[in-house]
Design an enzyme around this catalytic site. Structure first.
Site, short mmCIF file in Angstrom:
data_model
loop_
_atom_site.label_atom_id
_atom_site.label_comp_id
_atom_site.label_asym_id
_atom_site.label_seq_id
_atom_site.Cartn_x
_atom_site.Cartn_y
_atom_site.Cartn_z
N SER A 64 0.82 -1.21 0.00
CA SER A 64 0.00 0.00 0.00
C SER A 64 0.86 1.26 0.00
CB SER A 64 -0.91 0.03 1.23
OG SER A 64 -1.81 -1.06 1.21
N1 SAH Z 1 -0.93 -4.52 4.05
C1 SAH Z 1 -0.36 -4.93 2.78
C2 SAH Z 1 -1.35 -4.68 1.67
C3 SAH Z 1 -1.22 -5.68 0.61
S1 SAH Z 1 -2.48 -5.58 -0.64
C4 SAH Z 1 0.94 -4.19 2.50
O1 SAH Z 1 1.04 -3.01 2.84
O2 SAH Z 1 1.84 -4.77 1.90
C5 SAH Z 1 -3.77 -6.56 0.02
C6 SAH Z 1 -3.44 -7.96 0.44
O3 SAH Z 1 -4.64 -8.61 0.83
C7 SAH Z 1 -2.81 -8.83 -0.65
O4 SAH Z 1 -1.61 -9.35 -0.19
C8 SAH Z 1 -3.86 -9.92 -0.88
O5 SAH Z 1 -3.31 -11.16 -1.25
C9 SAH Z 1 -4.56 -9.97 0.47
N2 SAH Z 1 -5.91 -10.53 0.45
C10 SAH Z 1 -6.84 -10.40 -0.51
N3 SAH Z 1 -7.97 -11.06 -0.18
C11 SAH Z 1 -7.75 -11.62 1.05
C12 SAH Z 1 -8.54 -12.43 1.91
N4 SAH Z 1 -9.77 -12.81 1.60
N5 SAH Z 1 -7.99 -12.81 3.08
C13 SAH Z 1 -6.72 -12.44 3.42
N6 SAH Z 1 -5.94 -11.68 2.64
C14 SAH Z 1 -6.43 -11.27 1.45
#
Ligand code: SAH
Length: 213
Positions: A64
């Site tokens: 993010s």
């Molecule tokens: N907090 C992270 C954001 C990553 S983007 C950072 O700053 O790096 C969002 C993340 O949510 C992705 O890694 C994706 O694989 C995960 N995600 C999507 N759907 C999900 C679900 N149902 N349960 C858990 N994680 C999920």
């Protein structure tokens, strides 16, 4: 790769820019000023690590944008000792921020490659969330509920009922909801049955993956 004074200088400028964009929680700014974001990113993007932008990580996901991390964390109002559930571990960067704020962090990731990456990276850098789980965030993590804070870092098409039910009374849930773009929603649980809802602007996240099984 290590952290260096050059990286520290770039982080200081990033923190100044977040302050200029309206982030006021000094504890959040301090955490962002301390965490080596470049060590949570793919080596091809490290020279951009302290720009206020999202970047690709594995499995078609993104780390993010720092402003978004700061905004969501500020909205969460984190205090040391709180039990926090994060949905979407991704790179582990946001997990590191919550951990550094002194919270007891439980985090769930749906993509196995990212689950493995964040597990390795967080331990290498000595951030110790309580639990990193490979699983489906739509279901939350009932075994350790209730949570004082729940943070969703992927765009949800609707608010998962399991997450509302796993929130402690007085607890806060921050979740971006929508399909193309998302509205940042804050739910405060005021009693067993009641939730107060606030809207906090428009953002763009990768979609939360729904388990079709
Ligand atoms: N907090 C992270 C954001 C990553 S983007 C950072 O700053 O790096 C969002 C993340 O949510 C992705 O890694 C994706 O694989 C995960 N995600 C999507 N759907 C999900 C679900 N149902 N349960 C858990 N994680 C999920």
């Amino acid at each position: 790769m290590l952290d260096s004074t050059k990286h520290q200088g770039m982080r200081k400028r990033l923190v100044d820019s977040l302050r200029n964009k309206g982030i006021t929680d000094e504890r959040v700014l301090k955490a962002i000023g301390q965490i080596p974001r470049h060590l949570f990113m793919d080596s091809s993007f490290v020279s951009h690590a302290y720009e206020d932008k999202a970047f690709p990580i594995a499995a078609g996901q993104t780390i993010s944008q720092p402003y978004t991390v700061a905004f969501q964390t500020q909205l969460l109002e984190v205090s040391p000792g709180q039990r926090i559930l994060e949905i979407g571990t991704g790179s582990g960067y946001q997990t590191a921020v919550l951990t550094l704020l002194g919270a007891e962090v439980y985090t769930i990731e749906r993509q196995h490659s990212l689950y493995r990456y964040s597990l390795k990276q967080l331990s290498k850098l000595n951030y110790s969330p309580k639990k990193i789980v490979f699983g489906d965030g739509y279901k939350g993590l009932p075994d350790n509920a209730p949570y004082d804070r729940i943070l969703v870092t992927a765009g949800a098409s609707e608010v998962p009922k399991a997450l509302l039910s796993q929130l402690a009374i007085g607890g806060r849930l921050v979740i971006p909801v929508g399909v193309e773009t998302q509205e940042m929603l804050l739910f405060v649980r005021t009693s067993t049955q009641k939730f107060e809802k606030q809207k906090h602007g428009s953002f763009k996240f990768v979609p939360m993956l729904e388990d079709k099984n």
